[in-house]
Design a protein around this motif. Structure first.
Motif, PDB file in Angstrom:
ATOM      1  N   GLN A  22       2.165   4.472  -1.786  1.00 48.12           N
ATOM      2  CA  GLN A  22       0.785   4.910  -1.583  1.00 48.12           C
ATOM      3  C   GLN A  22       0.107   5.302  -2.888  1.00 48.12           C
ATOM      4  O   GLN A  22      -1.024   4.900  -3.168  1.00 48.12           O
ATOM      5  CB  GLN A  22       0.761   6.083  -0.614  1.00 48.12           C
ATOM      6  CG  GLN A  22      -0.627   6.644  -0.341  1.00 48.12           C
ATOM      7  CD  GLN A  22      -0.572   7.831   0.618  1.00 48.12           C
ATOM      8  OE1 GLN A  22       0.354   7.964   1.413  1.00 48.12           O
ATOM      9  NE2 GLN A  22      -1.560   8.695   0.535  1.00 48.12           N
ATOM     10  N   GLU A  52      -8.062   4.421   4.712  1.00 48.95           N
ATOM     11  CA  GLU A  52      -6.650   4.658   4.997  1.00 48.95           C
ATOM     12  C   GLU A  52      -6.443   5.985   5.704  1.00 48.95           C
ATOM     13  O   GLU A  52      -5.705   6.085   6.696  1.00 48.95           O
ATOM     14  CB  GLU A  52      -5.827   4.609   3.710  1.00 48.95           C
ATOM     15  CG  GLU A  52      -4.339   4.798   3.950  1.00 48.95           C
ATOM     16  CD  GLU A  52      -3.541   4.832   2.660  1.00 48.95           C
ATOM     17  OE1 GLU A  52      -2.480   4.189   2.619  1.00 48.95           O
ATOM     18  OE2 GLU A  52      -3.968   5.503   1.702  1.00 48.95           O
ATOM     19  N   GLY A  84       3.083  -1.682   7.446  1.00 47.79           N
ATOM     20  CA  GLY A  84       2.445  -1.256   6.203  1.00 47.79           C
ATOM     21  C   GLY A  84       2.662  -2.258   5.083  1.00 47.79           C
ATOM     22  O   GLY A  84       1.749  -2.546   4.297  1.00 47.79           O
ATOM     23  N   GLY A  87       0.333  -5.085   5.537  1.00 51.56           N
ATOM     24  CA  GLY A  87      -1.033  -4.716   5.168  1.00 51.56           C
ATOM     25  C   GLY A  87      -1.258  -4.727   3.670  1.00 51.56           C
ATOM     26  O   GLY A  87      -2.256  -5.287   3.176  1.00 51.56           O
ATOM     27  N   TYR A  88      -0.332  -4.136   2.920  1.00 56.86           N
ATOM     28  CA  TYR A  88      -0.448  -4.148   1.462  1.00 56.86           C
ATOM     29  C   TYR A  88      -0.409  -5.583   0.926  1.00 56.86           C
ATOM     30  O   TYR A  88      -1.151  -5.943  -0.003  1.00 56.86           O
ATOM     31  CB  TYR A  88       0.695  -3.346   0.830  1.00 56.86           C
ATOM     32  CG  TYR A  88       0.503  -1.850   0.811  1.00 56.86           C
ATOM     33  CD1 TYR A  88      -0.560  -1.265   0.132  1.00 56.86           C
ATOM     34  CD2 TYR A  88       1.420  -1.009   1.446  1.00 56.86           C
ATOM     35  CE1 TYR A  88      -0.717   0.114   0.098  1.00 56.86           C
ATOM     36  CE2 TYR A  88       1.268   0.365   1.413  1.00 56.86           C
ATOM     37  CZ  TYR A  88       0.204   0.930   0.744  1.00 56.86           C
ATOM     38  OH  TYR A  88       0.050   2.300   0.705  1.00 56.86           O
ATOM     39  N   ARG A 109      -7.417  -1.934   5.229  1.00 54.08           N
ATOM     40  CA  ARG A 109      -6.902  -0.616   4.855  1.00 54.08           C
ATOM     41  C   ARG A 109      -6.665   0.243   6.093  1.00 54.08           C
ATOM     42  O   ARG A 109      -5.697   1.019   6.153  1.00 54.08           O
ATOM     43  CB  ARG A 109      -7.882   0.090   3.924  1.00 54.08           C
ATOM     44  CG  ARG A 109      -7.747  -0.294   2.486  1.00 54.08           C
ATOM     45  CD  ARG A 109      -6.480   0.260   1.860  1.00 54.08           C
ATOM     46  NE  ARG A 109      -6.675   1.615   1.360  1.00 54.08           N
ATOM     47  CZ  ARG A 109      -5.716   2.345   0.780  1.00 54.08           C
ATOM     48  NH1 ARG A 109      -4.497   1.850   0.684  1.00 54.08           N
ATOM     49  NH2 ARG A 109      -5.967   3.551   0.332  1.00 54.08           N
ATOM     50  N   GLN A 112      -3.431  -1.109   7.655  1.00 54.51           N
ATOM     51  CA  GLN A 112      -2.288  -0.711   6.823  1.00 54.51           C
ATOM     52  C   GLN A 112      -2.004   0.781   6.953  1.00 54.51           C
ATOM     53  O   GLN A 112      -0.846   1.213   7.080  1.00 54.51           O
ATOM     54  CB  GLN A 112      -2.571  -1.079   5.361  1.00 54.51           C
ATOM     55  CG  GLN A 112      -1.571  -0.556   4.355  1.00 54.51           C
ATOM     56  CD  GLN A 112      -2.130   0.636   3.577  1.00 54.51           C
ATOM     57  OE1 GLN A 112      -3.167   0.539   2.937  1.00 54.51           O
ATOM     58  NE2 GLN A 112      -1.438   1.765   3.619  1.00 54.51           N
ATOM     59  N   THR A 116       1.436   2.669   8.189  1.00 55.18           N
ATOM     60  CA  THR A 116       2.168   3.461   7.203  1.00 55.18           C
ATOM     61  C   THR A 116       2.380   4.900   7.659  1.00 55.18           C
ATOM     62  O   THR A 116       3.445   5.478   7.422  1.00 55.18           O
ATOM     63  CB  THR A 116       1.415   3.446   5.859  1.00 55.18           C
ATOM     64  OG1 THR A 116       1.223   2.098   5.440  1.00 55.18           O
ATOM     65  CG2 THR A 116       2.209   4.198   4.798  1.00 55.18           C
ATOM     66  N   THR A 172       4.073  -3.492  -1.291  1.00 59.49           N
ATOM     67  CA  THR A 172       4.580  -4.399  -0.256  1.00 59.49           C
ATOM     68  C   THR A 172       6.103  -4.422  -0.250  1.00 59.49           C
ATOM     69  O   THR A 172       6.754  -4.299   0.801  1.00 59.49           O
ATOM     70  CB  THR A 172       4.049  -5.823  -0.488  1.00 59.49           C
ATOM     71  OG1 THR A 172       2.614  -5.810  -0.462  1.00 59.49           O
ATOM     72  CG2 THR A 172       4.572  -6.786   0.560  1.00 59.49           C
TER      73      THR A 172
END
Length: 400
Positions: A22, A52, A84, A87-88, A109, A112, A116, A172
Motif C-alpha cells: 500500500q 481506496e 488486491g 487490482g494493482y 482503486r 482494489q 485489500t 501486485t
C-alpha cells in the motif's frame, strides 16, 4: 519455535506485506496520478487515496461479519489478497493499454481497496485469535504495520525514480505472495456459525468498543495526514524529492515499527490507560510542533520523536479492542476498528489538505495534532470510570 510464536510471525508477515504494498505508492503519488491520466496537483492525489479508503470504509465490516458468521478466516484472506493483487496489476497496465482515464482509475482503486482491506483486517483478527497476551499479539501487528510503512516509503520513492508505475507492479507481486503465505497458518477462528446480521450486531452489544475506535480513528487520521499533506509539506518547505520524502516518512515509521512489540508487551503489564492517554497527548503535541520548524533536520528529529510516541499508543489501542470484544465477535470488532481507522485516514488527507490549501501547513499540523490531544482529554474520565485501562488478564501461553 512454539506453534503460537510461529503463527504470530507468519501473520505479522502477512500484515507487513499488505502495508508495504500500500505505502509503496505514497512517495511518488504525484507522478503516479499524472501517468494515470490526472495532474500532479494535490486534489487528484487526494481522490486517488480517497477512492481506496472509501472502499475500506464500505467493505471492511462485511469482511469481518462474514468471517465471524462462517467461522473461517484464511479463505477470505486469500480471496482479498489475490483480488488486491489483480487490482494493482490492472492499474499498472492501464497506461500501456491507453485506458488511463482518471475516472476508470478511481473505479479500479475502489475495487482494489475493497479486496485489500479484507486481507489486512482479517490477518489482524487472526492475531487476536492467538494466545499469548493481547498486547503482545497486537504489538506484533503493530510492528508489522510500522515496518511495512517504514520500508514502503523509501522503497516506493526509489521505485518511482525508475518508473511511476513500478510501485504498482511491486504491489501486485506482494499481494499475490500474501495469498500463498497465509495458507501456512492454522485457522483458529472460534467455531459456530451465525448470520451476518448477528455478527454485525457486535458493536451495538459492546458500546465500550467506541473508545478504542475513537482513538483508532484519530490515530489513522494522522497517518492519512502525513501520507498526503506531510509529503507535500516536505516537498514544498524543504524542496525534497520523492525519494527524500520517503526517507522523511521512514524516520517516523522506523521507531514506530521497531518499538511496537515491546510497547505492546508493556501495556500487558501496566494496563492501557497510560500508553493510550498519555501517549496520544504527547503524540499530538509533537505533530503540531513539526509544522512550525524551519529546518529539515528539526523536522526529521520531530518525526523520530512522534514515531516513538506512536509506538507507545498504537498496540495498546488495538489490544483494548481485544480486551473488550468477546471471542466469537473478534472479526467484526476488529473490522469496526479498521472501519473507523479508514474513516480517520480519509479525514486526515481531506481535512489536512483542505486546511493546508486554504490556510497553510502550520495550521493544518496544529489542527491534526490538537485533535489527538483532545481525544485523550475527552476519554480519560471513561478510562478511569469503566476501568478500561486496567492491567488485562493474560491468557495461557503468555510466555510465547
Amino acid at each position: 519455535m512454539s506453534s503460537t510464536r510461529r503463527e504470530r510471525v507468519l501473520l505479522a508477515a502477512v500484515i507487513y506485506v499488505v502495508l508495504l504494498a500500500q505505502v509503496l505508492l505514497y512517495p511518488g503519488l504525484g507522478r503516479l496520478v499524472a501517468t494515470l491520466g490526472a495532474t500532479t496537483d494535490l486534489q487528484p492525489r487526494m481522490w486517488f487515496l480517497g477512492a481506496e479508503f472509501a472502499a475500506f470504509i464500505l467493505f471492511v465490516g462485511i469482511w469481518g461479519a462474514v468471517s465471524d458468521a462462517t467461522g473461517r478466516r484464511v479463505p477470505w484472506i486469500v480471496v482479498g489478497a489475490l483480488g488486491g493483487a489483480l487490482g494493482y496489476g490492472v492499474l499498472a497496465l492501464l497506461p500501456r493499454l491507453s485506458l488511463a482515464s482518471f475516472e476508470t482509475v478511481l473505479i479500479l482503486r475502489v475495487v482494489q481497496g475493497a479486496a485489500t482491506i479484507g486481507a489486512f483486517s482479517l490477518a489482524i483478527t487472526m492475531l487476536m485469535d492467538l494466545d499469548g497476551g493481547h498486547g503482545r499479539n497486537m504489538g506484533a501487528a503493530g510492528i508489522a504495520i510500522g515496518l511495512g510503512t517504514a520500508m514502503g516509503a523509501p522503497i516506493g520513492g526509489q521505485l518511482t525514480e525508475l518508473s511511476p508505475v513500478a510501485p504498482l507492479y511491486a504491489a501486485t507481486v506482494l499481494l499475490a505472495a500474501v495469498g500463498l503465505l497465509v495458507t501456512l497458518v492454522e485457522d483458529r477462528a472460534p467455531q459456530g456459525r451465525r448470520s451476518t446480521r448477528e455478527a454485525l450486531a457486535t458493536i451495538r452489544r459492546t458500546p465500550t468498543l467506541s473508545i478504542p475506535y475513537a482513538f483508532g480513528m484519530i490515530d489513522r487520521m494522522t497517518a492519512g495526514f502525513f501520507a498526503l499533506v506531510g509529503v507535500a509539506y516536505f516537498e514544498s518547505a524543504f524542496d525534497l524529492s520523492p525519494g527524500e520524502s520517503g526517507i522523511m516518512l521512514a524516520l517516523f515509521f522506523a521507531p514506530f515499527a521497531l518499538l511496537q512489540y515491546p510497547m505492546g508487551a508493556l501495556s500487558d503489564r501496566i494496563g492501557r490507560t497510560i500508553p493510550i492517554v498519555v501517549g496520544s497527548s504527547l503524540y499530538g503535541l509533537g505533530i503540531a510542533a513539526i509544522g512550525l520548524v524551519e529546518r529539515v533536520e528539526f523536522a526529521g528529529a520531530g518525526m523520530v520523536v512522534i514515531g516513538v510516541l506512536g509506538a507507545l499508543l498504537a498496540p495498546a489501542t488495538m489490544a483494548l479492542v481485544t480486551d473488550v470484544a468477546s471471542d466469537i465477535d473478534r472479526g467484526t470488532a476488529m473490522a469496526g476498528f479498521n472501519l473507523f481507522g479508514s474513516v480517520g485516514f480519509f479525514a486526515g488527507f481531506l481535512l489536512g489538505g483542505t486546511i493546508a490549501g486554504a490556510y497553510g501547513y502550520p495550521l493544518a499540523f496544529f489542527v491534526v495534532g490538537g485533535l489527538e490531544v483532545l481525544i485523550a482529554i475527552v476519554t480519560l474520565p471513561a478510562f478511569l470510570r469503566l476501568g478500561l485501562g486496567d492491567v488485562p488478564t493474560v491468557t495461557a501461553g503468555s510466555s510465547d
